[in-house]
Scaffold this motif. Structure first.
Motif, PDB file in Angstrom:
ATOM      1  N   GLU A 183       3.752   8.269   5.122  1.00 17.88           N
ATOM      2  CA  GLU A 183       4.422   7.816   6.348  1.00 17.88           C
ATOM      3  C   GLU A 183       4.280   6.301   6.508  1.00 17.88           C
ATOM      4  O   GLU A 183       5.231   5.613   6.901  1.00 17.88           O
ATOM      5  CB  GLU A 183       3.824   8.540   7.555  1.00 17.88           C
ATOM      6  CG  GLU A 183       4.610   8.347   8.840  1.00 17.88           C
ATOM      7  CD  GLU A 183       4.069   9.195   9.979  1.00 17.88           C
ATOM      8  OE1 GLU A 183       4.039   8.700  11.116  1.00 17.88           O
ATOM      9  OE2 GLU A 183       3.679  10.360   9.729  1.00 17.88           O
ATOM     10  N   ALA A 184       3.105   5.781   6.174  1.00 19.44           N
ATOM     11  CA  ALA A 184       2.899   4.336   6.258  1.00 19.44           C
ATOM     12  C   ALA A 184       3.723   3.599   5.208  1.00 19.44           C
ATOM     13  O   ALA A 184       4.223   2.493   5.454  1.00 19.44           O
ATOM     14  CB  ALA A 184       1.419   4.012   6.083  1.00 19.44           C
ATOM     15  N   ILE A 185       3.893   4.225   4.034  1.00 18.54           N
ATOM     16  CA  ILE A 185       4.721   3.618   2.991  1.00 18.54           C
ATOM     17  C   ILE A 185       6.168   3.527   3.456  1.00 18.54           C
ATOM     18  O   ILE A 185       6.791   2.467   3.399  1.00 18.54           O
ATOM     19  CB  ILE A 185       4.618   4.434   1.683  1.00 18.54           C
ATOM     20  CG1 ILE A 185       3.206   4.326   1.093  1.00 18.54           C
ATOM     21  CG2 ILE A 185       5.645   3.945   0.662  1.00 18.54           C
ATOM     22  CD1 ILE A 185       2.947   5.284  -0.049  1.00 18.54           C
ATOM     23  N   SER A 186       6.707   4.644   3.942  1.00 18.03           N
ATOM     24  CA  SER A 186       8.108   4.648   4.369  1.00 18.03           C
ATOM     25  C   SER A 186       8.313   3.785   5.607  1.00 18.03           C
ATOM     26  O   SER A 186       9.396   3.223   5.801  1.00 18.03           O
ATOM     27  CB  SER A 186       8.584   6.079   4.630  1.00 18.03           C
ATOM     28  OG  SER A 186       7.807   6.687   5.647  1.00 18.03           O
TER      29      SER A 186
ATOM     30  N   SER B 188       3.382  -1.656  -6.283  1.00 19.24           N
ATOM     31  CA  SER B 188       2.753  -2.870  -6.810  1.00 19.24           C
ATOM     32  C   SER B 188       3.806  -3.933  -7.093  1.00 19.24           C
ATOM     33  O   SER B 188       3.632  -5.112  -6.756  1.00 19.24           O
ATOM     34  CB  SER B 188       1.971  -2.549  -8.085  1.00 19.24           C
ATOM     35  OG  SER B 188       0.911  -1.657  -7.827  1.00 19.24           O
ATOM     36  N   LEU B 189       4.908  -3.519  -7.708  1.00 16.46           N
ATOM     37  CA  LEU B 189       6.006  -4.451  -7.982  1.00 16.46           C
ATOM     38  C   LEU B 189       6.632  -4.972  -6.699  1.00 16.46           C
ATOM     39  O   LEU B 189       6.928  -6.166  -6.577  1.00 16.46           O
ATOM     40  CB  LEU B 189       7.071  -3.766  -8.840  1.00 16.46           C
ATOM     41  CG  LEU B 189       6.794  -3.689 -10.339  1.00 16.46           C
ATOM     42  CD1 LEU B 189       7.699  -2.664 -11.000  1.00 16.46           C
ATOM     43  CD2 LEU B 189       6.967  -5.054 -10.989  1.00 16.46           C
ATOM     44  N   CYS B 190       6.825  -4.076  -5.726  1.00 17.15           N
ATOM     45  CA  CYS B 190       7.413  -4.492  -4.455  1.00 17.15           C
ATOM     46  C   CYS B 190       6.521  -5.499  -3.748  1.00 17.15           C
ATOM     47  O   CYS B 190       7.001  -6.498  -3.199  1.00 17.15           O
ATOM     48  CB  CYS B 190       7.654  -3.276  -3.564  1.00 17.15           C
ATOM     49  SG  CYS B 190       9.007  -2.204  -4.096  1.00 17.15           S
ATOM     50  N   HIS B 191       5.224  -5.238  -3.754  1.00 14.16           N
ATOM     51  CA  HIS B 191       4.300  -6.159  -3.082  1.00 14.16           C
ATOM     52  C   HIS B 191       4.309  -7.516  -3.771  1.00 14.16           C
ATOM     53  O   HIS B 191       4.309  -8.558  -3.111  1.00 14.16           O
ATOM     54  CB  HIS B 191       2.886  -5.584  -3.074  1.00 14.16           C
ATOM     55  CG  HIS B 191       1.911  -6.440  -2.325  1.00 14.16           C
ATOM     56  ND1 HIS B 191       1.909  -6.528  -0.954  1.00 14.16           N
ATOM     57  CD2 HIS B 191       0.940  -7.284  -2.755  1.00 14.16           C
ATOM     58  CE1 HIS B 191       0.969  -7.387  -0.567  1.00 14.16           C
ATOM     59  NE2 HIS B 191       0.366  -7.843  -1.641  1.00 14.16           N
ATOM     60  N   ASN B 192       4.324  -7.490  -5.088  1.00 14.30           N
ATOM     61  CA  ASN B 192       4.325  -8.748  -5.836  1.00 14.30           C
ATOM     62  C   ASN B 192       5.600  -9.547  -5.569  1.00 14.30           C
ATOM     63  O   ASN B 192       5.568 -10.781  -5.468  1.00 14.30           O
ATOM     64  CB  ASN B 192       4.180  -8.461  -7.323  1.00 14.30           C
ATOM     65  CG  ASN B 192       3.985  -9.708  -8.137  1.00 14.30           C
ATOM     66  OD1 ASN B 192       2.976 -10.391  -8.006  1.00 14.30           O
ATOM     67  ND2 ASN B 192       4.947 -10.040  -8.974  1.00 14.30           N
ATOM     68  N   ALA B 193       6.728  -8.842  -5.438  1.00 12.01           N
ATOM     69  CA  ALA B 193       7.994  -9.523  -5.174  1.00 12.01           C
ATOM     70  C   ALA B 193       8.023 -10.125  -3.775  1.00 12.01           C
ATOM     71  O   ALA B 193       8.554 -11.230  -3.580  1.00 12.01           O
ATOM     72  CB  ALA B 193       9.155  -8.543  -5.345  1.00 12.01           C
TER      73      ALA B 193
ATOM     74  N   PRO C 102       1.468  -4.273   3.729  1.00 10.26           N
ATOM     75  CA  PRO C 102       0.806  -5.308   4.520  1.00 10.26           C
ATOM     76  C   PRO C 102      -0.679  -4.998   4.779  1.00 10.26           C
ATOM     77  O   PRO C 102      -1.505  -5.912   4.819  1.00 10.26           O
ATOM     78  CB  PRO C 102       1.618  -5.327   5.823  1.00 10.26           C
ATOM     79  CG  PRO C 102       2.981  -4.889   5.408  1.00 10.26           C
ATOM     80  CD  PRO C 102       2.743  -3.842   4.351  1.00 10.26           C
ATOM     81  N   ALA C 103      -1.007  -3.708   4.932  1.00 12.21           N
ATOM     82  CA  ALA C 103      -2.406  -3.328   5.127  1.00 12.21           C
ATOM     83  C   ALA C 103      -3.225  -3.585   3.857  1.00 12.21           C
ATOM     84  O   ALA C 103      -4.367  -4.058   3.931  1.00 12.21           O
ATOM     85  CB  ALA C 103      -2.503  -1.858   5.534  1.00 12.21           C
TER      86      ALA C 103
ATOM     87  N   PRO D 218      -8.286   1.969   9.361  1.00 14.56           N
ATOM     88  CA  PRO D 218      -8.437   1.165   8.139  1.00 14.56           C
ATOM     89  C   PRO D 218      -8.149   2.013   6.901  1.00 14.56           C
ATOM     90  O   PRO D 218      -8.327   3.231   6.905  1.00 14.56           O
ATOM     91  CB  PRO D 218      -9.905   0.735   8.189  1.00 14.56           C
ATOM     92  CG  PRO D 218     -10.328   0.892   9.610  1.00 14.56           C
ATOM     93  CD  PRO D 218      -9.516   2.026  10.158  1.00 14.56           C
ATOM     94  N   LEU D 219      -7.702   1.357   5.859  1.00 15.22           N
ATOM     95  CA  LEU D 219      -7.429   2.056   4.609  1.00 15.22           C
ATOM     96  C   LEU D 219      -8.703   2.668   4.048  1.00 15.22           C
ATOM     97  O   LEU D 219      -9.770   2.048   4.057  1.00 15.22           O
ATOM     98  CB  LEU D 219      -6.843   1.082   3.583  1.00 15.22           C
ATOM     99  CG  LEU D 219      -5.443   0.538   3.874  1.00 15.22           C
ATOM    100  CD1 LEU D 219      -5.106  -0.563   2.878  1.00 15.22           C
ATOM    101  CD2 LEU D 219      -4.401   1.640   3.821  1.00 15.22           C
TER     102      LEU D 219
END
Length: 215
Positions: free
Chosen positions: A57-60, A96-101, A66-67, A4-5
């Motif tokens: 690593e989780a970002i790339s 943040s921008l990527c998630h929002n998009a 998604p988490a 978990p985060l």
């Protein structure tokens, strides 16, 4: 199975929540140590905070955002928060921008401090097209979250609240200025300084005092 985060929270039972994503090689604890939590408490703002640790690593690998949605944002909606903001510094601002998009409607506002505008591959492709207004993304480009972010920035909702702050001497200032220009003029703020905590601390206080959270 992924862990978990890890998060740091400051909660007062407020109706609004701010989720903060760190920059590269930063941790959730950096937000606390830099006084971000204290600045909210000092103002007695009706705002809960959660700062998140994100693994590069989780970002790339595409699993980090998604988490964040599954473990933080979606549960916060179920808990009854009236407004959920997403924010971050540098890479955290880009994310943040990527998630929002990619997850429209998941959050109600953005607080972007020195948001990284993306790789040169992305920004150069848009520049070669004559700028963001002229750029027409290809299907191949839209397989990349950075390009999807810029496509969203071509026409964000007119009433979507966003704060974009950065140092005027930041090495990525040109791209940050371009991001800020996609939102209403009141949402962008450039102050003297570079890509560092003293600038981000001042910008955070500007955001907290701007009244955007109340809109």
């Amino acid at each position: 199975m992924s862990q978990p985060l890890h998060t740091l929270r400051q909660t007062v039972g407020a109706p609004s929540l701010m989720v903060l994503l760190p920059g590269a090689y930063m941790t959730a604890a950096d937000f606390e140590q830099a006084g971000f939590f204290t600045a909210v408490a000092k103002r007695r703002l009706a705002l809960d905070l959660v700062a998140v640790d994100l693994d590069l690593e989780a970002i790339s690998g595409g699993t980090a955002l998604p988490a964040v949605q599954a473990e933080i944002i979606a549960p916060a909606r179920r808990q009854g928060y009236q407004k959920i903001w997403l924010g971050g510094i540098s890479l955290g601002g880009l994310l943040s921008l990527c998630h929002n998009a990619d997850t429209p409607g998941s959050v109600d506002g953005l607080c972007l401090l020195a948001p990284y505008p993306g790789s040169r591959l992305t920004t150069n492709a848009i520049a070669r097209a004559g700028g963001l207004e002229q750029w027409q993304p290809t299907p191949e480009e839209l397989s990349d979250p950075e390009f999807r972010m810029w496509r969203w920035l071509q026409a964000p909702p007119a009433d979507f609240p966003a704060f974009v702050g950065y140092g005027s001497d930041d090495r990525f200032a040109a791209g940050m200025k371009q991001i800020a220009a996609c939102f209403p003029a009141t949402a962008g703020l450039a102050i003297p300084g570079g890509h560092d905590w003293p600038v981000w601390q001042v910008l955070w206080e500007h955001f907290l005092d701007s009244g955007l959270l109340l809109r």
